[in-house]
Design a protein around this motif. Structure first.
Motif, PDB file in Angstrom:
ATOM      1  N   PHE A  22      24.821 -13.177  13.570  1.00  0.00           N
ATOM      2  CA  PHE A  22      23.709 -12.320  13.127  1.00  0.00           C
ATOM      3  C   PHE A  22      22.375 -12.915  13.537  1.00  0.00           C
ATOM      4  O   PHE A  22      21.474 -12.220  14.005  1.00  0.00           O
ATOM      5  CB  PHE A  22      23.751 -12.128  11.603  1.00  0.00           C
ATOM      6  N   LEU A  23      22.270 -14.266  13.347  1.00  0.00           N
ATOM      7  CA  LEU A  23      21.029 -14.968  13.672  1.00  0.00           C
ATOM      8  C   LEU A  23      20.726 -14.887  15.170  1.00  0.00           C
ATOM      9  O   LEU A  23      19.569 -14.669  15.572  1.00  0.00           O
ATOM     10  CB  LEU A  23      21.173 -16.438  13.248  1.00  0.00           C
ATOM     11  N   ARG A  76      21.630 -12.503  17.191  1.00  0.00           N
ATOM     12  CA  ARG A  76      21.203 -11.141  17.492  1.00  0.00           C
ATOM     13  C   ARG A  76      19.778 -10.895  17.011  1.00  0.00           C
ATOM     14  O   ARG A  76      18.959 -10.308  17.708  1.00  0.00           O
ATOM     15  CB  ARG A  76      22.185 -10.153  16.828  1.00  0.00           C
ATOM     16  N   TRP A  77      19.504 -11.404  15.800  1.00  0.00           N
ATOM     17  CA  TRP A  77      18.179 -11.211  15.203  1.00  0.00           C
ATOM     18  C   TRP A  77      17.102 -11.901  16.036  1.00  0.00           C
ATOM     19  O   TRP A  77      16.058 -11.320  16.323  1.00  0.00           O
ATOM     20  CB  TRP A  77      18.192 -11.761  13.767  1.00  0.00           C
ATOM     21  N   HIS A  97      24.974 -18.577  13.500  1.00  0.00           N
ATOM     22  CA  HIS A  97      25.661 -17.368  13.022  1.00  0.00           C
ATOM     23  C   HIS A  97      25.368 -16.217  14.004  1.00  0.00           C
ATOM     24  O   HIS A  97      24.230 -16.074  14.470  1.00  0.00           O
ATOM     25  CB  HIS A  97      25.121 -17.021  11.626  1.00  0.00           C
TER      26      HIS A  97
END
Lengths: 193, 112
Positions: free
Chosen positions: B5-6, B8-9, B3
């Motif tokens: 988001f993952l 980026r995180w 994902h």
């Protein structure tokens, strides 16, 4: 510097170092040499550790892993320029350092832009101290009969009194020096945050 | 596929602890740039762009946590060694403490 046995390797290496030299060109000689020597050392160690005996390919792999000098060196050159500027108090170094670091991070962009504006104000006072001699009736600290006042450049001073006369020159020099030193010390502190 | 988001995180977490890892590795022994990258890959599986290590080292040096010196080598190409200094040892100690507390808190959250 490294020594290569194949002509192509020498050319690739020379082209890469030329790019490095271009990126580090705003720095002092000592900083430029330090960075170039470290990159040289990195390439040598990479090739010695991971080399497969094909000089050209080994060099290309080392350069690929190291990255584009225009990208990975920007932050370091900006940091070193700030260090140099806050050590030397040289106005050209300071302006260059601010320019190079605006855009590095959002926080720094805001802070360095603000500091840049205050430096501009400082240089305006330096300008006043010089041009008071050329435009004695337009530059100074003026007071009107109604009590209102203006400092700096005033186009129409009719009816106004030049309160300080040529004492405005040492005043402007003083303001310039104090602001310049305070801002540069502030830059030194901000640089570490 | 991960994902976005993952991705980026993970990148933010890695970036955030990179300096901590560098200080930890330098606390074991003095290292030169390339050696530091190799150690980092061996210990953390971090695959960073090699050139990015130098601005970080420069920053840590400017912050007064590490020092560096050039050492002549038989190859004729000198190495620039980085060493954790007294201030660096002190700061690293506080970082370790913070990391332990954070790690314990996260572990407790994970268990719940």
């Amino acid at each position: 510097m490294m020594d290569f046995s194949i002509h192509s390797s020498r050319e690739i290496y020379a082209t890469y170092l030329k790019r490095v030299h271009r990126v580090v060109s705003p720095l002092s000689k000592a900083d430029r040499e330090d960075i170039v020597m470290e990159i040289n050392s990195h390439i040598h160690e990479h090739m010695a550790a991971q080399g497969k005996g094909d000089e050209v390919n080994d060099l290309l792999q080392a350069l690929k892993d190291l990255g584009e000098p225009e990208e990975f060196l920007v932050a370091q050159v900006g940091q070193r320029k700030l260090d140099q500027a806050t050590r030397s108090f040289n106005p050209i170094d300071i302006l260059l350092a601010l320019w190079m670091n605006i855009g590095s991070r959002f926080y720094h962009s805001v802070v360095y832009s603000l500091l840049g504006l205050f430096y501009l104000l400082t240089f305006v006072f330096a300008f006043f101290s010089l041009f008071k001699i050329v435009l004695p009736n337009q530059i100074g600290y003026f007071i009107s009969p109604s009590g209102s006042w203006a400092i700096g450049y005033v186009h129409d001073t009719s009816g106004m009194k030049d309160a300080w006369g040529y004492w405005f020159i040492p005043f402007s020099i003083g303001v310039t020096l104090v602001l310049y030193v305070v801002l540069t010390l502030l830059l030194k502190v901000v640089r570490k945050v | 596929m991960q994902h976005p988001f993952l991705v980026r995180w993970e990148s933010q977490v890695k970036k955030g602890i990179l300096e901590f890892i560098i200080l930890l590795l330098l606390s074991k022994k003095e290292l030169y740039g390339y050696e530091l990258i190799v150690e980092m890959k061996n210990h953390t599986n971090y695959d960073i762009a090699e050139g990015t290590i130098y601005p970080l080292l420069n920053r840590l040096k400017a912050d007064g946590l590490i020092t560096s010196h050039w050492q002549e080598m038989e190859s004729g190409i000198p190495r620039k060694y980085y060493t954790l200094n007294k201030e660096g040892v002190k700061v690293l100690g506080e970082m370790k403490l913070y990391w332990s507390e954070l790690s314990t808190n996260i572990q407790q959250l994970l268990k719940k």
